[in-house]
Design a protein around this motif. Structure first.
Motif, PDB file in Angstrom:
ATOM      1  N   TRP A   1       0.953  -1.046  -0.177  1.00  0.00           N
ATOM      2  CA  TRP A   1       0.018  -0.169   0.038  1.00  0.00           C
ATOM      3  C   TRP A   1       0.860   1.215   0.180  1.00  0.00           C
ATOM      4  CZ3 TRP A   1      -0.914   3.754   3.774  1.00  0.00           C
ATOM      5  CH2 TRP A   1      -2.207   4.804   3.539  1.00  0.00           C
ATOM      6  N   ILE A   2       1.782   1.281   0.864  1.00  0.00           N
ATOM      7  CA  ILE A   2       2.877   2.268   0.853  1.00  0.00           C
ATOM      8  C   ILE A   2       3.484   2.591  -0.622  1.00  0.00           C
ATOM      9  CG2 ILE A   2       4.845   3.313   1.904  1.00  0.00           C
ATOM     10  CD1 ILE A   2       3.865   1.913   4.677  1.00  0.00           C
ATOM     11  N   GLU A   3       4.038   1.593  -1.023  1.00  0.00           N
ATOM     12  CA  GLU A   3       4.756   1.519  -2.377  1.00  0.00           C
ATOM     13  C   GLU A   3       3.825   2.259  -3.325  1.00  0.00           C
ATOM     14  OE1 GLU A   3       6.656  -1.802  -4.070  1.00  0.00           O
ATOM     15  OE2 GLU A   3       8.220  -1.829  -2.481  1.00  0.00           O
ATOM     16  N   MET A   4       2.450   1.684  -3.221  1.00  0.00           N
ATOM     17  CA  MET A   4       1.452   2.217  -4.167  1.00  0.00           C
ATOM     18  C   MET A   4       1.257   3.718  -4.101  1.00  0.00           C
ATOM     19  SD  MET A   4      -2.404   0.910  -4.976  1.00  0.00           S
ATOM     20  CE  MET A   4      -3.073   1.777  -3.515  1.00  0.00           C
ATOM     21  N   LEU A   5       1.305   4.281  -2.959  1.00  0.00           N
ATOM     22  CA  LEU A   5       1.268   5.792  -2.966  1.00  0.00           C
ATOM     23  C   LEU A   5       2.406   6.613  -2.997  1.00  0.00           C
ATOM     24  CD1 LEU A   5      -0.683   5.931   0.713  1.00  0.00           C
ATOM     25  CD2 LEU A   5      -1.572   6.507  -1.872  1.00  0.00           C
ATOM     26  N   VAL A   6       3.677   6.055  -2.583  1.00  0.00           N
ATOM     27  CA  VAL A   6       4.947   6.786  -2.819  1.00  0.00           C
ATOM     28  C   VAL A   6       5.957   6.316  -3.598  1.00  0.00           C
ATOM     29  CG1 VAL A   6       4.757   7.847  -0.365  1.00  0.00           C
ATOM     30  CG2 VAL A   6       6.031   5.582  -0.999  1.00  0.00           C
ATOM     31  N   GLY A   7       5.741   5.037  -4.408  1.00  0.00           N
ATOM     32  CA  GLY A   7       6.429   4.597  -5.487  1.00  0.00           C
ATOM     33  C   GLY A   7       7.339   3.413  -4.839  1.00  0.00           C
ATOM     34  N   SER A   8       8.050   2.826  -5.527  1.00  0.00           N
ATOM     35  CA  SER A   8       8.638   1.659  -5.500  1.00  0.00           C
ATOM     36  C   SER A   8       9.992   1.891  -4.507  1.00  0.00           C
ATOM     37  CB  SER A   8       9.098   1.115  -6.527  1.00  0.00           C
ATOM     38  OG  SER A   8      10.304  -0.131  -6.498  1.00  0.00           O
ATOM     39  N   PHE A   9       9.923   0.944  -3.436  1.00  0.00           N
ATOM     40  CA  PHE A   9      11.181   1.019  -2.600  1.00  0.00           C
ATOM     41  C   PHE A   9      12.603   0.840  -3.356  1.00  0.00           C
ATOM     42  CE2 PHE A   9       7.950   0.005   1.073  1.00  0.00           C
ATOM     43  CZ  PHE A   9       7.940   1.172   1.530  1.00  0.00           C
ATOM     44  N   GLU A  10      12.475  -0.280  -4.334  1.00  0.00           N
ATOM     45  CA  GLU A  10      13.728  -0.742  -5.202  1.00  0.00           C
ATOM     46  C   GLU A  10      14.073   0.600  -5.954  1.00  0.00           C
ATOM     47  OE1 GLU A  10      16.737  -2.468  -6.277  1.00  0.00           O
ATOM     48  OE2 GLU A  10      15.379  -3.184  -4.699  1.00  0.00           O
ATOM     49  N   GLN A  11      12.981   1.519  -6.434  1.00  0.00           N
ATOM     50  CA  GLN A  11      13.364   2.626  -7.089  1.00  0.00           C
ATOM     51  C   GLN A  11      13.851   3.677  -6.445  1.00  0.00           C
ATOM     52  OE1 GLN A  11       9.654   3.796  -9.099  1.00  0.00           O
ATOM     53  NE2 GLN A  11      10.092   2.380 -10.892  1.00  0.00           N
ATOM     54  N   LYS A  12      13.436   3.853  -5.340  1.00  0.00           N
ATOM     55  CA  LYS A  12      14.177   4.871  -4.194  1.00  0.00           C
ATOM     56  C   LYS A  12      15.529   4.502  -4.120  1.00  0.00           C
ATOM     57  CE  LYS A  12      10.163   6.514  -2.027  1.00  0.00           C
ATOM     58  NZ  LYS A  12       9.438   6.784  -3.527  1.00  0.00           N
ATOM     59  N   LYS A  13      15.696   3.135  -3.812  1.00  0.00           N
ATOM     60  CA  LYS A  13      17.312   2.500  -3.581  1.00  0.00           C
ATOM     61  C   LYS A  13      18.094   2.837  -4.687  1.00  0.00           C
ATOM     62  CE  LYS A  13      17.622  -1.549  -2.138  1.00  0.00           C
ATOM     63  NZ  LYS A  13      17.527  -2.967  -1.873  1.00  0.00           N
ATOM     64  N   GLN A  14      17.810   2.445  -5.988  1.00  0.00           N
ATOM     65  CA  GLN A  14      18.338   2.854  -6.992  1.00  0.00           C
ATOM     66  C   GLN A  14      18.592   4.328  -7.231  1.00  0.00           C
ATOM     67  OE1 GLN A  14      15.971   0.797 -10.215  1.00  0.00           O
ATOM     68  NE2 GLN A  14      16.820  -1.121  -9.913  1.00  0.00           N
ATOM     69  N   TYR A  15      17.811   5.237  -7.216  1.00  0.00           N
ATOM     70  CA  TYR A  15      17.781   6.611  -7.303  1.00  0.00           C
ATOM     71  C   TYR A  15      18.993   7.048  -6.192  1.00  0.00           C
ATOM     72  CZ  TYR A  15      16.772  11.545  -7.104  1.00  0.00           C
ATOM     73  OH  TYR A  15      16.961  12.902  -7.496  1.00  0.00           O
ATOM     74  N   LYS A  16      18.965   6.651  -5.081  1.00  0.00           N
ATOM     75  CA  LYS A  16      20.002   7.036  -4.080  1.00  0.00           C
ATOM     76  C   LYS A  16      21.355   6.566  -4.390  1.00  0.00           C
ATOM     77  CE  LYS A  16      16.819   7.622  -0.068  1.00  0.00           C
ATOM     78  NZ  LYS A  16      16.592   7.019   1.274  1.00  0.00           N
ATOM     79  N   HIS A  17      21.375   5.396  -5.011  1.00  0.00           N
ATOM     80  CA  HIS A  17      22.635   4.800  -5.525  1.00  0.00           C
ATOM     81  C   HIS A  17      23.242   5.558  -6.790  1.00  0.00           C
ATOM     82  CE1 HIS A  17      25.475   1.926  -6.944  1.00  0.00           C
ATOM     83  NE2 HIS A  17      25.352   1.917  -7.997  1.00  0.00           N
ATOM     84  N   HIS A  18      22.400   6.190  -7.529  1.00  0.00           N
ATOM     85  CA  HIS A  18      22.718   7.015  -8.746  1.00  0.00           C
ATOM     86  C   HIS A  18      23.242   8.200  -8.204  1.00  0.00           C
ATOM     87  CE1 HIS A  18      21.545   3.536 -11.416  1.00  0.00           C
ATOM     88  NE2 HIS A  18      20.514   4.118 -11.493  1.00  0.00           N
ATOM     89  N   MET A  19      22.484   8.846  -7.367  1.00  0.00           N
ATOM     90  CA  MET A  19      23.005  10.204  -7.018  1.00  0.00           C
ATOM     91  C   MET A  19      24.167  10.177  -6.311  1.00  0.00           C
ATOM     92  SD  MET A  19      20.539  12.081  -8.222  1.00  0.00           S
ATOM     93  CE  MET A  19      21.101  13.579  -7.436  1.00  0.00           C
ATOM     94  N   ALA A  20      24.624   8.926  -5.453  1.00  0.00           N
ATOM     95  CA  ALA A  20      25.813   8.932  -4.743  1.00  0.00           C
ATOM     96  C   ALA A  20      27.013   8.571  -5.865  1.00  0.00           C
ATOM     97  CB  ALA A  20      25.669   7.575  -4.043  1.00  0.00           C
ATOM     98  N   ARG A  21      26.539   7.846  -6.877  1.00  0.00           N
ATOM     99  CA  ARG A  21      27.709   7.816  -7.936  1.00  0.00           C
ATOM    100  C   ARG A  21      27.989   9.023  -8.534  1.00  0.00           C
ATOM    101  NH1 ARG A  21      25.099   4.155 -12.074  1.00  0.00           N
ATOM    102  NH2 ARG A  21      27.094   4.676 -13.259  1.00  0.00           N
TER     103      ARG A  21
END
Length: 125
Positions: free
Chosen positions: A7-27
């Protein structure tokens, strides 16, 4: 708990996508100057201009973008050799390759329907 996570993922987006986004931003943050400043400026522009709504498209674009900058650093490619004389043109051309669903699509459809409805009222009057 699993139901709550979905339910939370449906509202705010995929947790996996958030992890990938943070990884790319750290790179991106790990890039040496001046490449880091240029990449961050372009990424900011992408967020304003791109309007990409699809998380998968955004994550793919960001990953490819960081790959480009990491390769440029490894090859010793200067910033201007990457973006050319007009960074806006570079950014918009780059974004075209990732034309997923955008926020403006909703407004375009709303405009079409409003005009169709208005035109329909003209013919029935």
């Amino acid at each position: 708990m699993r139901v709550a996570a979905k339910w939370i993922e449906m509202l705010v987006g995929s947790f996996e996508q958030k992890k990938q986004y943070k990884h790319h931003m750290a790179r991106m943050e790990a890039l040496p100057e001046p490449h880091r400043s240029a990449a961050k400026a372009l990424q900011r522009y992408f967020m304003y201009q791109g309007g990409i709504l699809d998380g998968d498209t955004l994550i793919t674009m960001l990953g490819d973008f960081v790959d480009l900058w990491e390769r440029a650093v490894a090859d010793g490619t200067p910033v201007r050799a990457i973006v050319g004389g007009d960074p806006v043109e570079f950014a918009e051309t780059f974004l075209l390759a990732y034309s997923g669903k955008q926020w403006i699509d909703k407004e375009r459809e709303r405009l079409r329907k409003a005009i169709d409805a208005a035109a329909g009222e003209e013919t029935s009057a």
